[in-house]
Design a protein around this motif. Structure first.
Motif, mmCIF file in Angstrom:
data_model
loop_
_atom_site.group_PDB
_atom_site.id
_atom_site.type_symbol
_atom_site.label_atom_id
_atom_site.label_comp_id
_atom_site.label_asym_id
_atom_site.label_seq_id
_atom_site.Cartn_x
_atom_site.Cartn_y
_atom_site.Cartn_z
ATOM 1 N N LEU A 12 0.972 -30.813 -4.113
ATOM 2 C CA LEU A 12 1.204 -29.543 -3.426
ATOM 3 C C LEU A 12 0.099 -28.559 -3.772
ATOM 4 O O LEU A 12 -0.587 -28.714 -4.780
ATOM 5 C CB LEU A 12 2.540 -28.916 -3.887
ATOM 6 C CG LEU A 12 3.808 -29.731 -3.759
ATOM 7 C CD1 LEU A 12 4.953 -29.025 -4.475
ATOM 8 C CD2 LEU A 12 4.159 -29.953 -2.300
ATOM 9 N N SER A 13 -0.005 -27.526 -2.948
ATOM 10 C CA SER A 13 -0.892 -26.428 -3.324
ATOM 11 C C SER A 13 -0.183 -25.596 -4.398
ATOM 12 O O SER A 13 1.028 -25.720 -4.598
ATOM 13 C CB SER A 13 -1.189 -25.550 -2.103
ATOM 14 O OG SER A 13 -0.023 -24.834 -1.710
ATOM 15 N N ARG A 14 -0.925 -24.778 -5.110
ATOM 16 C CA ARG A 14 -0.329 -23.911 -6.116
ATOM 17 C C ARG A 14 0.728 -23.014 -5.478
ATOM 18 O O ARG A 14 1.803 -22.806 -6.039
ATOM 19 C CB ARG A 14 -1.427 -23.084 -6.796
ATOM 20 C CG ARG A 14 -0.902 -22.239 -7.942
ATOM 21 C CD ARG A 14 -1.988 -21.486 -8.688
ATOM 22 N NE ARG A 14 -2.733 -20.626 -7.796
ATOM 23 C CZ ARG A 14 -4.070 -20.599 -7.709
ATOM 24 N NH1 ARG A 14 -4.792 -21.393 -8.454
ATOM 25 N NH2 ARG A 14 -4.676 -19.782 -6.883
ATOM 26 N N LYS A 15 0.461 -22.519 -4.282
ATOM 27 C CA LYS A 15 1.412 -21.647 -3.583
ATOM 28 C C LYS A 15 2.694 -22.404 -3.251
ATOM 29 O O LYS A 15 3.793 -21.892 -3.441
ATOM 30 C CB LYS A 15 0.781 -21.097 -2.304
ATOM 31 C CG LYS A 15 1.693 -20.161 -1.551
ATOM 32 C CD LYS A 15 1.063 -19.626 -0.287
ATOM 33 C CE LYS A 15 2.062 -18.731 0.426
ATOM 34 N NZ LYS A 15 1.610 -18.319 1.730
ATOM 35 N N GLY A 18 4.745 -22.908 -6.357
ATOM 36 C CA GLY A 18 5.370 -21.636 -6.720
ATOM 37 C C GLY A 18 6.563 -21.317 -5.838
ATOM 38 O O GLY A 18 7.608 -20.862 -6.325
ATOM 39 N N GLU A 19 6.428 -21.568 -4.533
ATOM 40 C CA GLU A 19 7.545 -21.316 -3.610
ATOM 41 C C GLU A 19 8.752 -22.193 -3.938
ATOM 42 O O GLU A 19 9.891 -21.749 -3.861
ATOM 43 C CB GLU A 19 7.084 -21.529 -2.166
ATOM 44 C CG GLU A 19 6.170 -20.423 -1.668
ATOM 45 C CD GLU A 19 5.517 -20.719 -0.329
ATOM 46 O OE1 GLU A 19 5.570 -21.883 0.144
ATOM 47 O OE2 GLU A 19 4.927 -19.784 0.246
ATOM 48 N N ARG A 20 8.510 -23.443 -4.328
ATOM 49 C CA ARG A 20 9.627 -24.322 -4.707
ATOM 50 C C ARG A 20 10.310 -23.825 -5.974
ATOM 51 O O ARG A 20 11.539 -23.843 -6.080
ATOM 52 C CB ARG A 20 9.137 -25.761 -4.896
ATOM 53 C CG ARG A 20 8.839 -26.433 -3.579
ATOM 54 C CD ARG A 20 8.621 -27.895 -3.753
ATOM 55 N NE ARG A 20 8.258 -28.487 -2.461
ATOM 56 C CZ ARG A 20 8.130 -29.774 -2.259
ATOM 57 N NH1 ARG A 20 8.324 -30.620 -3.249
ATOM 58 N NH2 ARG A 20 7.804 -30.234 -1.079
ATOM 59 N N ILE A 22 10.393 -20.733 -7.019
ATOM 60 C CA ILE A 22 11.112 -19.508 -6.645
ATOM 61 C C ILE A 22 12.421 -19.856 -5.939
ATOM 62 O O ILE A 22 13.463 -19.257 -6.198
ATOM 63 C CB ILE A 22 10.217 -18.597 -5.766
ATOM 64 C CG1 ILE A 22 9.097 -18.004 -6.629
ATOM 65 C CG2 ILE A 22 11.040 -17.500 -5.094
ATOM 66 C CD1 ILE A 22 7.995 -17.335 -5.832
ATOM 67 N N MET A 23 12.383 -20.857 -5.052
ATOM 68 C CA MET A 23 13.577 -21.287 -4.332
ATOM 69 C C MET A 23 14.661 -21.756 -5.311
ATOM 70 O O MET A 23 15.828 -21.393 -5.204
ATOM 71 C CB MET A 23 13.240 -22.409 -3.349
ATOM 72 C CG MET A 23 14.426 -22.939 -2.572
ATOM 73 S SD MET A 23 14.018 -24.406 -1.581
ATOM 74 C CE MET A 23 13.771 -25.612 -2.870
ATOM 75 N N ILE A 24 14.258 -22.552 -6.290
ATOM 76 C CA ILE A 24 15.214 -23.028 -7.291
ATOM 77 C C ILE A 24 15.745 -21.849 -8.104
ATOM 78 O O ILE A 24 16.949 -21.735 -8.354
ATOM 79 C CB ILE A 24 14.572 -24.090 -8.207
ATOM 80 C CG1 ILE A 24 14.289 -25.369 -7.401
ATOM 81 C CG2 ILE A 24 15.461 -24.397 -9.399
ATOM 82 C CD1 ILE A 24 13.429 -26.381 -8.135
ATOM 83 N N GLY A 25 14.871 -20.949 -8.503
ATOM 84 C CA GLY A 25 15.278 -19.779 -9.273
ATOM 85 C C GLY A 25 16.260 -18.902 -8.512
ATOM 86 O O GLY A 25 17.285 -18.477 -9.060
ATOM 87 N N ARG A 26 15.984 -18.648 -7.254
ATOM 88 C CA ARG A 26 16.900 -17.828 -6.433
ATOM 89 C C ARG A 26 18.253 -18.521 -6.279
ATOM 90 O O ARG A 26 19.293 -17.884 -6.308
ATOM 91 C CB ARG A 26 16.282 -17.549 -5.074
ATOM 92 C CG ARG A 26 15.204 -16.513 -5.136
ATOM 93 C CD ARG A 26 14.740 -16.106 -3.753
ATOM 94 N NE ARG A 26 13.732 -15.066 -3.878
ATOM 95 C CZ ARG A 26 12.682 -14.950 -3.094
ATOM 96 N NH1 ARG A 26 12.507 -15.813 -2.107
ATOM 97 N NH2 ARG A 26 11.805 -13.978 -3.266
ATOM 98 N N ALA A 27 18.237 -19.823 -6.091
ATOM 99 C CA ALA A 27 19.495 -20.567 -5.944
ATOM 100 C C ALA A 27 20.313 -20.483 -7.231
ATOM 101 O O ALA A 27 21.534 -20.316 -7.189
ATOM 102 C CB ALA A 27 19.211 -22.028 -5.582
ATOM 103 N N LEU A 28 19.660 -20.589 -8.388
ATOM 104 C CA LEU A 28 20.375 -20.481 -9.661
ATOM 105 C C LEU A 28 20.972 -19.089 -9.853
ATOM 106 O O LEU A 28 22.093 -18.941 -10.328
ATOM 107 C CB LEU A 28 19.439 -20.810 -10.835
ATOM 108 C CG LEU A 28 19.069 -22.278 -11.008
ATOM 109 C CD1 LEU A 28 17.957 -22.427 -12.035
ATOM 110 C CD2 LEU A 28 20.285 -23.097 -11.394
ATOM 111 N N VAL A 29 20.235 -18.061 -9.470
ATOM 112 C CA VAL A 29 20.714 -16.687 -9.614
ATOM 113 C C VAL A 29 21.870 -16.403 -8.653
ATOM 114 O O VAL A 29 22.834 -15.723 -9.004
ATOM 115 C CB VAL A 29 19.556 -15.682 -9.375
ATOM 116 C CG1 VAL A 29 20.062 -14.260 -9.255
ATOM 117 C CG2 VAL A 29 18.533 -15.780 -10.501
#
Length: 111
Positions: A12-15, A18-20, A22-29
């Motif tokens: 993947l690209s760095r971006k 990072g988006e993946r 963030i997606m996991i982090g938002r789902a956990l929150v």
């Protein structure tokens, strides 16, 4: 319960990485149900309120590796609350305290 393991490796690209994250982090929150997608596959898991977090960073020559591991046990609170816990027995009475002995008086003889 059968063991389930899904492994996917991709570049993947760095971006995108990072988006993946963030997606996991938002789902956990947001709540205990987390949907993880990779390519055409997706799986939904229920995540406990308390987690173990492990971070490992390894630098070997020109290669750097970061591993993030998140693990938990399935709802241990519900398991323990459904099991009847016996009432504790009354504590045994403490043994009487030993009294210190008085020193014996010595007999002295008059000279």
């Amino acid at each position: 319960m059968p063991k389930l393991e899904i492994k996917r490796k991709t570049e993947l690209s760095r971006k995108e990485a990072g988006e993946r994250l963030i997606m996991i982090g938002r789902a956990l929150v947001a709540g205990s149900e987390v949907e993880l997608k990779t390519g055409d596959d997706s799986i939904e898991v229920v995540v406990a309120d308390r987690l173990r977090w492990e971070l490992e960073i390894e630098v070997d020559g020109d290669e750097t590796e970061i591993e993030i591991e998140i693990s938990w046990h399935d709802d241990p609170v519900a398991e323990t609350s459904s099991v009847a816990t016996p009432k504790p027995k009354s504590a045994p009475k403490p043994a009487p305290a030993k009294t210190a002995r008085r020193p014996r008086a010595r007999k002295t003889t008059a000279k």
